[in-house]
Design an enzyme around this catalytic site. Structure first.
Site, PDB file in Angstrom:
ATOM      1  CG  ASN A  12       8.852  -1.250   1.131  1.00  0.00           C
ATOM      2  OD1 ASN A  12       8.512  -2.354   0.750  1.00  0.00           O
ATOM      3  ND2 ASN A  12       7.977  -0.271   1.306  1.00  0.00           N
ATOM      4  CE  LYS A  49       4.400   0.353  -1.787  1.00  0.00           C
ATOM      5  NZ  LYS A  49       3.816  -0.933  -2.198  1.00  0.00           N
ATOM      6  CE  LYS A  66       0.651   3.008  -1.517  1.00  0.00           C
ATOM      7  NZ  LYS A  66       0.055   1.957  -2.377  1.00  0.00           N
ATOM      8  CG  ASP A 114       2.183   1.205  -5.295  1.00  0.00           C
ATOM      9  OD1 ASP A 114       1.692   1.140  -6.438  1.00  0.00           O
ATOM     10  OD2 ASP A 114       1.790   0.505  -4.338  1.00  0.00           O
ATOM     11  CD  GLU A 144       4.086  -1.988  -5.582  1.00  0.00           C
ATOM     12  OE1 GLU A 144       5.195  -1.965  -5.022  1.00  0.00           O
ATOM     13  OE2 GLU A 144       3.018  -2.113  -4.972  1.00  0.00           O
ATOM     14  CG  ASP A 195       0.231  -4.475  -6.109  1.00  0.00           C
ATOM     15  OD1 ASP A 195      -0.254  -5.596  -5.855  1.00  0.00           O
ATOM     16  OD2 ASP A 195       0.171  -3.535  -5.292  1.00  0.00           O
ATOM     17  CE  LYS A 213      -0.144  -5.332  -1.940  1.00  0.00           C
ATOM     18  NZ  LYS A 213      -0.821  -4.126  -2.379  1.00  0.00           N
TER      19      LYS A 213
HETATM   20 MG    MG Z   1       0.988  -1.562  -4.916  1.00  0.00          MG
END
Ligand code: MG
Length: 308
Positions: A69, A93, A95, A124, A150, A174, A198
């Site tokens: 993404n 994505k 923010k 997110d 997210e 996350d 991650k």
């Molecule tokens: Mg995140």
């Protein structure tokens, strides 16, 4: 070991430079780059991940390419649209819930949705909304057809509450996975429709694969804004997951003004290729950190290594 310091193109998570350490083992080079404010205990997970790559390399890929993404930081609407287009990705994505107001967040998402009606969109919030704010935000965002939100709220209990409201936007965890004492709570509380993996924060590619299997939730792989050496471990994980329903957050090399490898991992047509052999940091000297930063990282490394 080599310590790097690379300017960020856009301020991200309050950072203007990304610093970290590259280390080499029998299987190749790895990156260790926990954020500077993280304590040694947390940084130890990151070191475990780097050592695993340096010692054992990557598991073999199950797919030829990995969809990624594009990422849009907290920019003004027209800047956000430009950045989304420039990524060339089918999934974007955005923010939210950072330094900008809810109105500014909504304006940003709306602008991207109007300019790019066919892309998949996700937001997110990095846990930045209260439960009330997240409820208002997701109600307003639902008509914009979001793939997911997210970590809209910080606490895993609030994620579960928010999800139970059925606001029409799937919830992905996350921080509740990677910074939690107990990542299994997300599944126990039925708090999310999926999880972000991650590699560095969770302690390695193989640990992430095990977690995906145990939690039995759809996974998306994201980077920790690394150089291409660190990013490659994320691409390897995405390549090795048995199922990969979403585009991954691995289009982050572009957030850095430079890279330590000859050919940075920049996606082509929104896709990256899982590694078979590791990259070499042939450009590391160009981004070598100053003496003070180098000393700081080497001392941190010695302290954290002693914890393992
Ligand atoms: Mg995140």
């Amino acid at each position: 070991m080599r310590v790097f310091s690379i300017p960020m193109r856009v301020r991200f998570r309050g950072l203007t430079r990304r610093t970290g350490l590259l280390l080499r083992g029998p299987a190749g080079w790895a990156e260790w780059s926990p954020f500077p404010e993280y304590g040694d205990e947390e940084a130890a997970h990151w070191l475990r991940a780097a050592l695993e790559v340096a010692e054992h390399g990557y598991p073999g890929p199950l797919r030829d390419t990995v969809p990624v993404n594009g990422i849009v930081p907290a920019l003004a609407p027209d800047e956000a649209v430009r950045r989304a287009r420039e990524s060339g990705c089918d999934t974007i994505k955005i923010k939210v819930a950072g330094e900008t107001s809810l109105d500014a967040d909504l304006a940003r998402v709306r602008a991207v949705r109007e300019a790019l009606p066919d892309v998949s969109l996700r937001v997110d919030a990095n846990g930045g909304w209260s439960l009330d704010e997240a409820t208002v935000a997701l109600r307003a965002l639902a008509p914009l057809r979001l793939e997911y939100a997210e970590q809209p709220v910080a606490a895993v209990e609030d994620l579960a509450r928010l999800r139970s409201l059925g606001l029409g936007v799937p919830i992905v965890a996350d921080e509740s996975i990677r910074r939690a004492d107990d990542p299994y709570r997300v599944a126990e509380l039925d708090a999310a429709d999926g999880i972000v993996l991650k590699v560095q924060p969770l302690g390695g590619v193989r640990r992430c694969l095990a977690l995906a299997k145990e939690l039995r939730l759809p996974c998306v792989v994201s980077s920790a804004v690394e150089t291409s050496i660190g990013l490659q471990a994320g691409v390897a994980l995405a390549g090795a997951l048995p199922e990969l329903p979403w585009a991954c957050g691995l289009e982050t090399a572009r957030l850095l003004a430079g890279d330590v490898v000859e050919r940075p991992l920049i996606p082509e047509s929104g896709r990256l290729v899982p590694p078979v052999v590791g990259l070499e940091p042939t450009r590391a000297r160009r981004w070598q950190a100053d003496a003070e930063t180098t000393d700081w990282w080497l001392a941190r490394h010695d302290r954290v290594a002693a914890l393992l």
